[in-house]
Design an enzyme around this catalytic site. Structure first.
Site, PDB file in Angstrom:
ATOM      1  N   TYR A 120       0.819  -1.219   0.000  1.00 13.30           N
ATOM      2  CA  TYR A 120       0.000   0.000   0.000  1.00 13.30           C
ATOM      3  C   TYR A 120       0.854   1.270   0.000  1.00 13.30           C
ATOM      4  O   TYR A 120       0.314   2.377   0.153  1.00 13.30           O
ATOM      5  CB  TYR A 120      -0.932   0.009   1.221  1.00 13.30           C
ATOM      6  CG  TYR A 120      -2.085  -0.965   1.105  1.00 13.30           C
ATOM      7  CD1 TYR A 120      -1.876  -2.340   1.262  1.00 13.30           C
ATOM      8  CD2 TYR A 120      -3.390  -0.534   0.845  1.00 13.30           C
ATOM      9  CE1 TYR A 120      -2.927  -3.240   1.155  1.00 13.30           C
ATOM     10  CE2 TYR A 120      -4.445  -1.436   0.736  1.00 13.30           C
ATOM     11  CZ  TYR A 120      -4.203  -2.775   0.895  1.00 13.30           C
ATOM     12  OH  TYR A 120      -5.250  -3.672   0.783  1.00 13.30           O
ATOM     13  N   LYS A 168       4.932 -13.694   5.271  1.00 12.25           N
ATOM     14  CA  LYS A 168       5.437 -14.551   4.188  1.00 12.25           C
ATOM     15  C   LYS A 168       6.948 -14.313   4.076  1.00 12.25           C
ATOM     16  O   LYS A 168       7.476 -14.003   2.996  1.00 12.25           O
ATOM     17  CB  LYS A 168       4.680 -14.232   2.901  1.00 12.25           C
ATOM     18  CG  LYS A 168       4.967 -15.134   1.713  1.00 12.25           C
ATOM     19  CD  LYS A 168       4.258 -16.479   1.714  1.00 12.25           C
ATOM     20  CE  LYS A 168       4.791 -17.353   0.579  1.00 12.25           C
ATOM     21  NZ  LYS A 168       4.264 -18.732   0.584  1.00 12.25           N
ATOM     22  N   ASP A 200       0.112 -18.292   3.766  1.00 11.14           N
ATOM     23  CA  ASP A 200      -0.622 -19.311   3.007  1.00 11.14           C
ATOM     24  C   ASP A 200      -1.101 -20.428   3.936  1.00 11.14           C
ATOM     25  O   ASP A 200      -2.255 -20.872   3.840  1.00 11.14           O
ATOM     26  CB  ASP A 200       0.220 -19.848   1.835  1.00 11.14           C
ATOM     27  CG  ASP A 200       1.639 -20.238   2.218  1.00 11.14           C
ATOM     28  OD1 ASP A 200       2.164 -19.722   3.222  1.00 11.14           O
ATOM     29  OD2 ASP A 200       2.251 -21.059   1.508  1.00 11.14           O
ATOM     30  N   ASP A 224      -5.734  -7.431   4.906  1.00 12.08           N
ATOM     31  CA  ASP A 224      -6.869  -7.203   4.013  1.00 12.08           C
ATOM     32  C   ASP A 224      -7.491  -8.530   3.599  1.00 12.08           C
ATOM     33  O   ASP A 224      -8.691  -8.768   3.790  1.00 12.08           O
ATOM     34  CB  ASP A 224      -6.365  -6.433   2.779  1.00 12.08           C
ATOM     35  CG  ASP A 224      -7.444  -6.200   1.746  1.00 12.08           C
ATOM     36  OD1 ASP A 224      -8.535  -5.735   2.123  1.00 12.08           O
ATOM     37  OD2 ASP A 224      -7.192  -6.474   0.551  1.00 12.08           O
ATOM     38  N   ASP A 228     -10.837 -10.688   5.250  1.00 13.96           N
ATOM     39  CA  ASP A 228     -11.976 -10.943   4.369  1.00 13.96           C
ATOM     40  C   ASP A 228     -12.275 -12.442   4.283  1.00 13.96           C
ATOM     41  O   ASP A 228     -13.443 -12.844   4.186  1.00 13.96           O
ATOM     42  CB  ASP A 228     -11.715 -10.366   2.974  1.00 13.96           C
ATOM     43  CG  ASP A 228     -12.269  -8.951   2.834  1.00 13.96           C
ATOM     44  OD1 ASP A 228     -12.314  -8.219   3.840  1.00 13.96           O
ATOM     45  OD2 ASP A 228     -12.674  -8.569   1.718  1.00 13.96           O
TER      46      ASP A 228
END
Ligand SMILES: CC(C)[C@H](C(=O)O)[C@@H](O)C(=O)O
Ligand SMILES: CC(C)[C@H](C(=O)O)[C@@H](O)C(=O)O
Lengths: 327, 327
Positions: A120, A168, A200, A224, A228
């Site tokens: 971002y 990650k 993951d 994010d 969700d």
């Protein structure tokens, strides 16, 4: 002391769920002054700007901001607004409430999402006809700031003891490695237990067994997407509130968008926004009122009336009235 | 014509599930020559290198490679191996099989993951004591190559007609914008229908209603995380095969890791690796044999014997023998 609350409905169902949350807040008879600002697709159409400077300033100067949703211009509205309130963390609780048909009814998670950097950062370039790059930024300072917040969050809470750091770093070794080291380092100093989960692997395991997780601290995009995902597990975005917290300011918003398919019909589920208002109350120090709102919402979710997304046929006003009734 | 298959067991249960898949392949009596290579934690311990040059060359020179799993060194092994076979797409089917307790039994998805760039570009820098950056790379050429593959994939198949392009172009405007434009552009040229879904929205909606999706075309990290999410929906990583496809070469691997908790006991679920072998058969032109293996696996999943991860108490050999039996 009167609190000045900036109110930005935005587009679509933002114009229905924000008034619902204001109804709930007004019924509490607190000394709140609500000041309205405009943002979103309609404003862009009219003025060329999705987020007028006046609205940015309104949020920056208020004690707190309540935001609904924006359509196509969502990123042009919400990212600068997060910046306006100097927000460094996005709190996203994802809890399955009794009475709501959830894919995973045991889900009860809180995401603490880094809110300023990662992908971002906004640094992108077209380097040739074939090639674009994005500079993903991770700083120790922002990661430590998030980590201190996370440690205080679990220490101040009766429900949480530790947190998972999701990253990650096996691929993004320097950037997510820096994030992980900073967060784990602060937690060790503050004596808070952490465990580490790859992003993951988290996605798999949260579906298989959400109860193994509690508070999740993660970089911006991970927060994010994974929050969700958790929204899917608890039965949809219609229920998820969020808080963007800064040092001296904050912004509260439902995780859902403008829902163009149902906008304008008065049937939107106001729960996510009313729960966002509860997070705002808590943040402003009205803890008892915040609890009352959450309890009222829970009881309406359990007993009805319910909006269409939850299998009911009540409209926004009926659900809001039922919540106000139970306060 | 004899096919030369590089076989790399790696660490942990890699050493159990690869022999199981070889048993299945050998029972088909094809003209396959299996050549073994070493990689992973143990090799690193012994030689200082997780992926010796000889193993890299073995994979690069073979007709196809079957790989198990690597432990701590996973990224040091699998990322160079994908490069050794010049793989531009990672195919990850995620299907809920009858008889397997799945969170979402209706799930039947195929992820086509870009396999060379995105945040996997490998360009990271520590710019100061406080700051690290990663350069996320997206090219039109790699995106178009993936898109052509995806179009051919749905056109050649009886089960698929169109695909979803999943991206985060509302935030990563230039990089994911380039990806989206390239993929949608190729699909329009080839007359394949597509729809677009934001990565975060996909995470919610695939939980709520997986049947609305079919083939998903996405950037590298999105494919990593979202296919692992789908693994959660179908009941775990123990079932998911994958194929890394290049122009003249390919590598097949289960999506799961080394499972250190059960490694060495002979109780690992060989399904993901045997299904990876089926993808390899299909890729090498042995379509009929590939179908037979998949059908045998489905029938064993439905009727047993089953390994512990699926609630059974059979060991790897029993499950493998049952599959061979049904071929
Ligand atoms: C609209 C978009 C820029 C935003 C984000 O990616 O942060 C949204 O998905 C969210 O999570 O609030
Ligand atoms: C081990 C890791 C580098 C790898 C990846 O991120 O691609 C793995 O998660 C996978 O998906 O095969």
């Amino acid at each position: 002391m009167s609190e000045r609350i900036a109110v930005i409905e935005g587009d679509g169902i933002g114009q229905e769920v924000i008034p619902a949350a204001i109804d709930v807040l007004e019924s509490l008879d607190l000394d709140f002054e609500f000041v309205e600002g405009e943002a979103g697709d309609a404003v862009k159409e009219a003025t060329g700007e999705a987020l007028p400077q006046s609205t940015y300033d309104l949020a920056a100067d208020a004690d707190a901001t309540l935001f609904g949703a924006a359509g196509e211009t969502a990123a042009d509205v919400i990212l600068p607004l997060r910046d306006a309130v100097d927000s460094f963390v996005n709190i996203r609780p994802a809890k399955a409430y009794p009475g709501v048909d959830a894919v995973r009814p045991e889900t009860d998670l809180v995401f603490l999402r880094e809110n300023t950097e990662g992908v971002y950062s906004g640094h992108e370039d077209d380097l040739s006809d074939d090639l674009s790059t994005l500079t993903r930024v991770v700083t120790t300072s922002a990661s430590e700031k998030l980590a201190h917040f996370a440690c205080d969050y679990v220490e101040d809470s009766d429900d949480h003891d530790d947190f998972s750091v999701v990253h990650k770093a096996n691929v993004m070794r320097k950037t997510d490695g820096r994030f992980r080291d900073a967060v784990v380092g602060v937690a060790e100093e503050q004596g808070v237990d952490t465990d580490e989960v790859l992003m993951d692997a988290f996605a798999t395991h949260v579906c298989l067994d959400p109860e193994q997780f509690d508070v999740i601290v993660c970089p911006n995009l991970a927060g994010d997407v994974l929050s969700d995902l958790a929204a899917g597990l608890v039965g949809g975005l219609g229920l998820l509130p969020s808080a963007n917290i800064g040092d001296d300011n904050a912004l509260f918003e439902p995780v859902h968008g403008t829902a163009p398919d149902i906008a304008g019909q008065g049937i939107a589920n106001p729960t996510a926004t009313i729960l966002s208002a509860a997070l705002m109350l808590d943040h402003l120090g009205y803890t008892e009122e915040a609890d009352r709102v959450e309890t009222a919402v829970e009881s309406v979710l359990a007993e009805g009336p319910r909006t269409g997304d939850l299998g009911g046929d009540a409209d926004t006003d009926e659900v809001t009235a039922a919540i106000v009734d139970r306060l």
